[in-house]
Design an enzyme around this catalytic site. Structure first.
Site, PDB file in Angstrom:
ATOM      1  N   LYS A  16       0.800  -1.248  -0.002  1.00 31.09           N
ATOM      2  CA  LYS A  16       0.037  -0.032  -0.023  1.00 31.09           C
ATOM      3  C   LYS A  16       0.819   1.277  -0.074  1.00 31.09           C
ATOM      4  CE  LYS A  16       0.678   1.218   4.456  1.00 31.09           C
ATOM      5  NZ  LYS A  16       1.580   2.389   4.730  1.00 31.09           N
ATOM      6  N   VAL A 102      10.977  -4.826   2.778  1.00 31.12           N
ATOM      7  CA  VAL A 102      10.813  -5.236   4.286  1.00 31.12           C
ATOM      8  C   VAL A 102      11.074  -3.883   5.125  1.00 31.12           C
ATOM      9  CG1 VAL A 102      11.945  -6.362   6.295  1.00 31.12           C
ATOM     10  CG2 VAL A 102      11.561  -7.460   3.967  1.00 31.12           C
ATOM     11  N   ALA A 103      10.243  -3.400   5.901  1.00 37.96           N
ATOM     12  CA  ALA A 103      10.151  -2.319   6.738  1.00 37.96           C
ATOM     13  C   ALA A 103      10.536  -1.011   5.828  1.00 37.96           C
ATOM     14  CB  ALA A 103      11.405  -2.379   7.869  1.00 37.96           C
ATOM     15  N   GLY A 104       9.663  -0.888   4.638  1.00 37.20           N
ATOM     16  CA  GLY A 104       9.764   0.116   3.833  1.00 37.20           C
ATOM     17  C   GLY A 104       8.688   0.881   4.021  1.00 37.20           C
ATOM     18  N   MET A 106       5.467   0.376   3.252  1.00 31.31           N
ATOM     19  CA  MET A 106       4.452  -0.137   2.375  1.00 31.31           C
ATOM     20  C   MET A 106       3.712  -1.296   2.921  1.00 31.31           C
ATOM     21  SD  MET A 106       6.306   0.094  -1.329  1.00 31.31           S
ATOM     22  CE  MET A 106       4.560   0.142  -2.006  1.00 31.31           C
ATOM     23  N   ALA A 107       3.668  -1.602   4.048  1.00 27.02           N
ATOM     24  CA  ALA A 107       2.761  -2.546   5.067  1.00 27.02           C
ATOM     25  C   ALA A 107       3.017  -3.985   4.623  1.00 27.02           C
ATOM     26  CB  ALA A 107       1.376  -2.240   4.878  1.00 27.02           C
ATOM     27  N   GLY A 108       4.221  -4.512   4.294  1.00 28.08           N
ATOM     28  CA  GLY A 108       4.721  -5.645   3.645  1.00 28.08           C
ATOM     29  C   GLY A 108       4.236  -6.874   4.704  1.00 28.08           C
ATOM     30  N   GLY A 109       4.649  -6.468   6.064  1.00 27.72           N
ATOM     31  CA  GLY A 109       4.328  -7.508   7.169  1.00 27.72           C
ATOM     32  C   GLY A 109       2.886  -7.697   7.523  1.00 27.72           C
ATOM     33  N   ALA A 111       0.687  -7.125   5.005  1.00 30.84           N
ATOM     34  CA  ALA A 111       0.111  -7.832   3.813  1.00 30.84           C
ATOM     35  C   ALA A 111       0.324  -9.392   3.899  1.00 30.84           C
ATOM     36  CB  ALA A 111       0.844  -7.244   2.607  1.00 30.84           C
ATOM     37  N   ASP A 143      -2.350  -2.082   9.957  1.00 30.54           N
ATOM     38  CA  ASP A 143      -2.591  -2.060   8.385  1.00 30.54           C
ATOM     39  C   ASP A 143      -3.271  -3.313   7.924  1.00 30.54           C
ATOM     40  OD1 ASP A 143      -1.637   0.469   8.145  1.00 30.54           O
ATOM     41  OD2 ASP A 143       0.294  -0.022   7.802  1.00 30.54           O
TER      42      ASP A 143
HETATM   43  O1  C5P Z   1      -0.281  -1.438  14.605  1.00 33.89           O
HETATM   44  P1  C5P Z   1       0.919  -1.377  14.225  1.00 33.89           P
HETATM   45  O2  C5P Z   1       1.751  -2.864  15.296  1.00 33.89           O
HETATM   46  O3  C5P Z   1       1.459  -1.735  12.919  1.00 33.89           O
HETATM   47  O4  C5P Z   1       1.783  -0.077  14.806  1.00 33.89           O
HETATM   48  C1  C5P Z   1       3.287  -0.324  15.141  1.00 33.89           C
HETATM   49  C2  C5P Z   1       3.617   0.887  15.869  1.00 33.89           C
HETATM   50  O5  C5P Z   1       3.432   2.327  14.946  1.00 33.89           O
HETATM   51  C3  C5P Z   1       2.753   1.064  17.184  1.00 33.89           C
HETATM   52  O6  C5P Z   1       3.308   0.456  18.064  1.00 33.89           O
HETATM   53  C4  C5P Z   1       2.743   2.597  17.164  1.00 33.89           C
HETATM   54  O7  C5P Z   1       4.072   3.093  17.855  1.00 33.89           O
HETATM   55  C5  C5P Z   1       2.812   3.100  15.983  1.00 33.89           C
HETATM   56  N1  C5P Z   1       1.689   3.555  15.253  1.00 33.89           N
HETATM   57  C6  C5P Z   1       0.916   4.718  15.766  1.00 33.89           C
HETATM   58  N2  C5P Z   1      -0.052   5.244  15.407  1.00 33.89           N
HETATM   59  C7  C5P Z   1      -0.879   4.463  14.511  1.00 33.89           C
HETATM   60  C8  C5P Z   1      -0.170   3.065  14.076  1.00 33.89           C
HETATM   61  C9  C5P Z   1       0.803   2.659  14.382  1.00 33.89           C
HETATM   62  O8  C5P Z   1       1.565   5.577  16.704  1.00 33.89           O
HETATM   63  N3  C5P Z   1      -2.015   4.818  14.061  1.00 33.89           N
END
Ligand code: C5P
Length: 309
Positions: A16, A102-104, A106-109, A111, A143
């Site tokens: 994404k 990876v960690a880019g 683009m929400a690979g993990g 996905a 995501d």
């Molecule tokens: O939800 P996810 O595990 O992908 O989020 C990773 C980290 O990104 C969260 O722990 C938070 O630090 C940050 N995050 C945030 N606000 C969001 C989504 C993610 O602060 N709406």
């Protein structure tokens, strides 16, 4: 006697880009309130899920060496969680073929987690609908629901509450992959730090972008693209400034950091223009690697499943 050969399920999950990523205040639960417009892109990961004697992960493709194959992987967590919901054991081998950096940003993990939910729902014949899978997905990461949804969508809350957005035509993108990744929590923390120090500009409401998407006109969409996390990503990786400038100099309509970065996404006026911009960007040496992609594309979906015979 004929033995039943377990037949694998193959699932494709899109990456994404956030066309608009407005970051609000830090909530008590550590997340930030978001207003975002997601678009699912054709740059994708493919997962093959096969019945096995134990849960195992294998990873190949883009950045495979950086991806853990143990219980810390979101795919592992997704398999364990869905197995719990289904009241069974997660006895599958999951082979992940990465196309998404990876960690880019683009929400690979996410996905991959979404693909795991869709694939196991098919393999185990659970009959869960998208909303039910999204509820499980939202527990795994903000995501994941969008990776299930696909297309173009407005996301609110921490990004997990979705409404579809009308989008006409395909949009053409060039993606500049950077060396190394960025940690999403670190980028959010950097934005909080910048906001304490000064007052970096905040995006307004995404109404105009919705109109541009409905018109299907990339020229109308381009000046409206925006990402509040961009200032934080560029603060952590100043070289992204050069990459963003270079994409526009070689003919993209606009460029922005994708999500929390460090991938940069460039909107182009046509498929031909995207190929030309990609070639020029590769030559300019401002990215580790360059890809073209189109959007919107569907969310995670089964692309192969032979019934056992
Ligand atoms: O939800 P996810 O595990 O992908 O989020 C990773 C980290 O990104 C969260 O722990 C938070 O630090 C940050 N995050 C945030 N606000 C969001 C989504 C993610 O602060 N709406």
């Amino acid at each position: 006697m004929l033995s039943v050969v377990p037949s694998p399920v193959t699932v494709r999950a899109p990456s994404k880009v956030n066309l608009h990523l407005g970051v609000g205040d830090l909530r008590a639960d550590g997340y930030h309130e978001l207003t975002t417009v997601f678009q699912a892109l054709s740059l994708a990961d493919d997962l093959e899920i096969t019945p096995a004697n134990s849960l195992t992960l294998r990873v190949t493709g883009e950045g495979a060496a950086e991806v853990p194959t143990d219980r810390t992987n979101l795919v592992w967590k997704a398999a364990v969680r869905l197995a719990q919901v289904a009241g069974r054991a997660p006895l599958v081998e999951i082979a992940i073929d990465k196309g998404i950096p990876v960690a880019g940003g683009m929400a690979g993990g996410s996905a991959d987690a979404a693909a795991t939910l869709v694939g196991l729902n098919e393999l185990w014949e659970l009959g869960m609908n998208r909303d039910e899978l999204a509820a499980v997905g939202a527990e795994l990461g903000s995501d994941v629901p969008f990776a299930l949804h696909g297309g173009t969508a407005l996301g609110t809350g921490r990004g997990e509450r979705l409404l579809p957005v009308l989008s006409r035509n395909a949009f053409h993108w060039v993606l500049a992959l950077a060396k190394g990744g960025l940690s999403t929590p670190e980028v959010f923390t950097e934005l909080d730090r910048l906001r304490v120090q000064g007052d970096p500009p905040r995006l307004g409401a995404p109404q105009e972008i919705m109109q541009a998407l409905a018109s299907g006109d990339a020229h109308q969409l381009a000046p409206l693209l925006g990402n509040d996390l961009q200032a934080a990503a560029v603060s952590l990786r100043p070289e992204l400034r050069r990459t963003l400038r270079a994409g526009v100099e070689v003919g993209a309509l606009a460029g922005l950091v994708s999500g929390s970065g460090p991938t940069c996404a460039f909107l182009c006026e046509s498929a031909e223009s995207a190929v030309a911009v990609a070639a020029e960007l590769s030559g300019a040496g401002v990215a580790r690697s360059v890809r073209t992609a189109t959007g919107p594309v569907p969310g995670a979906r089964v692309i192969g499943h032979e019934e056992p015979h």
